[in-house]
Design a protein around this motif. Structure first.
Motif, mmCIF file in Angstrom:
data_model
loop_
_atom_site.group_PDB
_atom_site.id
_atom_site.type_symbol
_atom_site.label_atom_id
_atom_site.label_comp_id
_atom_site.label_asym_id
_atom_site.label_seq_id
_atom_site.Cartn_x
_atom_site.Cartn_y
_atom_site.Cartn_z
ATOM 1 N N ASP A 18 -4.417 0.999 -1.093
ATOM 2 C CA ASP A 18 -4.614 1.669 0.186
ATOM 3 C C ASP A 18 -6.070 2.085 0.387
ATOM 4 O O ASP A 18 -6.532 2.208 1.518
ATOM 5 C CB ASP A 18 -3.698 2.900 0.274
ATOM 6 N N SER A 74 -6.919 6.653 3.507
ATOM 7 C CA SER A 74 -6.592 5.242 3.651
ATOM 8 C C SER A 74 -7.725 4.482 4.313
ATOM 9 O O SER A 74 -8.398 4.996 5.198
ATOM 10 C CB SER A 74 -5.339 5.069 4.514
ATOM 11 N N ARG A 104 0.837 -1.196 0.000
ATOM 12 C CA ARG A 104 0.000 0.000 0.000
ATOM 13 C C ARG A 104 0.875 1.249 0.000
ATOM 14 O O ARG A 104 2.001 1.230 0.475
ATOM 15 C CB ARG A 104 -0.877 -0.011 1.253
#
Length: 113
Positions: free
Chosen positions: A72, A101, A17
């Motif tokens: 993410d 996120s 991510r």
């Protein structure tokens, strides 16, 4: 600059991510260097040689960091293909890339913490 170098060192890392900061700092320095190269090309009378090579060299890292940014937010890296749709696809991608996120998801732990 450290974020840009981090992405370039992780050249083809599509797994994991990337936080918003990592993605947008990479884009910022990518554009700064691209403008500098364009000015140099203009002064030297070159015809998109430097910017073309620069774009080609950073194509894979750009795709990788975008895939990690989408991870993410809980989306597959393949969602980048939405960007191929003129205008609407670009707007959708911009929204996806600007979102915060997601907590821990199938792509790993939240890198924010």
């Amino acid at each position: 600059m450290e974020w840009f170098l981090k992405v370039v060192k992780n050249y083809a890392g599509f797994e994991g991510r990337a936080r918003r900061k990592e993605y947008w700092m990479f884009i910022l320095f990518y554009l700064i260097f691209d403008v500098i190269l364009a000015v140099i090309e203009n002064v030297l009378g070159l015809n998109n040689i430097l910017t073309g090579l620069y774009g080609l060299a950073l194509l894979l890292p750009s795709l990788a960091v975008t895939a990690r940014r989408l991870h993410d937010t809980g989306r597959s890296g393949w969602m980048q293909l939405i960007g191929l749709i003129p205008l609407v696809g670009w707007i959708i991608m911009l929204v996806f890339l600007c979102q915060d996120s997601q907590g821990d998801n199938r792509f790993g732990e939240n890198p924010k913490y």
